[in-house]
Design an enzyme around this catalytic site. Structure first.
Site, PDB file in Angstrom:
ATOM      1  N   CYS A  48      50.153  34.644  61.296  1.00  0.00           N
ATOM      2  CA  CYS A  48      50.932  35.855  61.017  1.00  0.00           C
ATOM      3  C   CYS A  48      50.647  36.335  59.596  1.00  0.00           C
ATOM      4  O   CYS A  48      51.018  35.673  58.619  1.00  0.00           O
ATOM      5  CB  CYS A  48      52.416  35.554  61.210  1.00  0.00           C
ATOM      6  SG  CYS A  48      53.553  36.747  60.474  1.00  0.00           S
ATOM      7  N   CYS A  51      53.666  36.882  57.298  1.00  0.00           N
ATOM      8  CA  CYS A  51      54.291  35.596  56.958  1.00  0.00           C
ATOM      9  C   CYS A  51      53.656  34.991  55.710  1.00  0.00           C
ATOM     10  O   CYS A  51      54.326  34.323  54.916  1.00  0.00           O
ATOM     11  CB  CYS A  51      54.155  34.612  58.115  1.00  0.00           C
ATOM     12  SG  CYS A  51      55.003  35.097  59.635  1.00  0.00           S
TER      13      CYS A  51
END
Length: 311
Positions: A48, A51
């Site tokens: 991600c 993230c």
């Protein structure tokens, strides 16, 4: 924000404040731990992109809170059954990053996607306050204690406490202001200015710093203030002697009568608001800045000044 898909990756760093949490440790490290202090749960995955930005920012903010919160990092790929169970209980975990604050065993706040550091700080502050803690690790209480010491004349201990707070948080405007004012109380105006000049640029315009600058300016004026009785007689003899009235205001403030000083400056402003390049108005603002915003002298003085400006 990214939809949760498959993937695998490395574990995030672990520690006393920041831990990798799994389905097996969730109850202990999140639910039970949040009974003692708020727990910030970061649902993430190694693939991600957002993230990778949000995770380190969260870790930095949690570390800065100095134990007022802890952080649990949950890799959604490695803990899919836990994620599904939490989603069934009402947590919207269909996309990541998702960050949830747990307090007293239950989720009380959340956000999704990468956000600005200021929003992270606000989120963590809300969690700490919801848990009944202090968002600054107790530094606010230390500043209040030092202010009380200063008010009671315990100047050396106050200065030491303000300095200790700065050592913990070098962007604490209230502590810089307090330390500078402690040096003013000691009569060391040069050191007071040095303290303020050493404050980081991002807090240099904070109200607390401005107030300390104003107090230093007034203290320097007080060193050269004339005798109140002589200046009062001079003004009484010639009410239009604006320099004498200005000097009287400075002398009154130096003698500790800020209210009378403000009244003389208002009278001067009423007679000639442009005198000496607006010196009366500038001096009034210096006095106002040096006092607390809710001080009756400030409130009444500002009201009277405004009525004259807008009359």
């Amino acid at each position: 924000m990214i939809d949760i898909l498959g993937g695998a990756g490395d574990n995030a760093p672990a520690g006393d404040l920041i831990k990798d949490v799994t389905e097996a440790t969730f109850m202990q490290d999140v639910v039970d731990a949040s009974m003692q202090a708020p727990v910030i749960v970061d649902f993430w995955a190694p693939w991600c992109g957002p993230c990778k930005t949000l995770g380190p920012a969260l870790e930095a903010a949690v570390t800065k809170a100095k134990g007022a919160v802890t952080m649990a990092k949950i890799d959604v790929d490695q803990n899919q059954r836990l994620v599904q169970a939490l989603a069934q209980q009402g947590l919207p975990l269909q996309s990541i990053p998702t960050v949830v604050a747990f307090v007293q065993g239950r989720p009380i706040d959340m956000f999704q996607g990468a956000v600005a550091p200021s929003e992270i700080d606000a989120f963590i502050k809300r969690a700490i306050e919801a848990g009944g803690g202090s968002a600054d690790g107790g530094l606010g209480e230390a500043v209040e204690m030092a202010e009380q010491m200063l008010a009671e004349g315990n100047i050396a201990d106050a200065a030491q406490t303000f300095a200790a707070v700065i050592g913990e948080d070098d962007k604490n405007a209230a502590a810089y202001s307090g330390l500078a004012r402690a040096h003013v109380a000691m009569g060391d105006l040069d050191q007071a200015e040095a303290v303020l000049n050493g404050a980081p640029a991002e807090i240099s315009t904070a109200a607390e710093i401005e107030a300390a600058h104003a107090q230093i300016a007034l203290a320097r004026q007080a060193e050269n203030a004339g005798p109140v009785a002589e200046l009062r007689a001079k003004v009484d003899a010639n009410p239009d002697d604006l320099q004498a009235r200005f000097d009287l205001a400075q002398a009154l403030h130096a003698a500790g009568d800020a209210e009378a000083a403000v009244e003389e400056l208002l009278a001067l402003f009423r007679k000639d608001r442009e005198w000496n390049d607006g010196a009366a108005k500038a001096q009034l603002f210096t006095i106002f800045d040096a006092l607390k915003p809710n001080d009756p002298i400030v409130l009444n003085g500002r009201r009277k000044l405004s009525s004259m400006i807008f009359a």
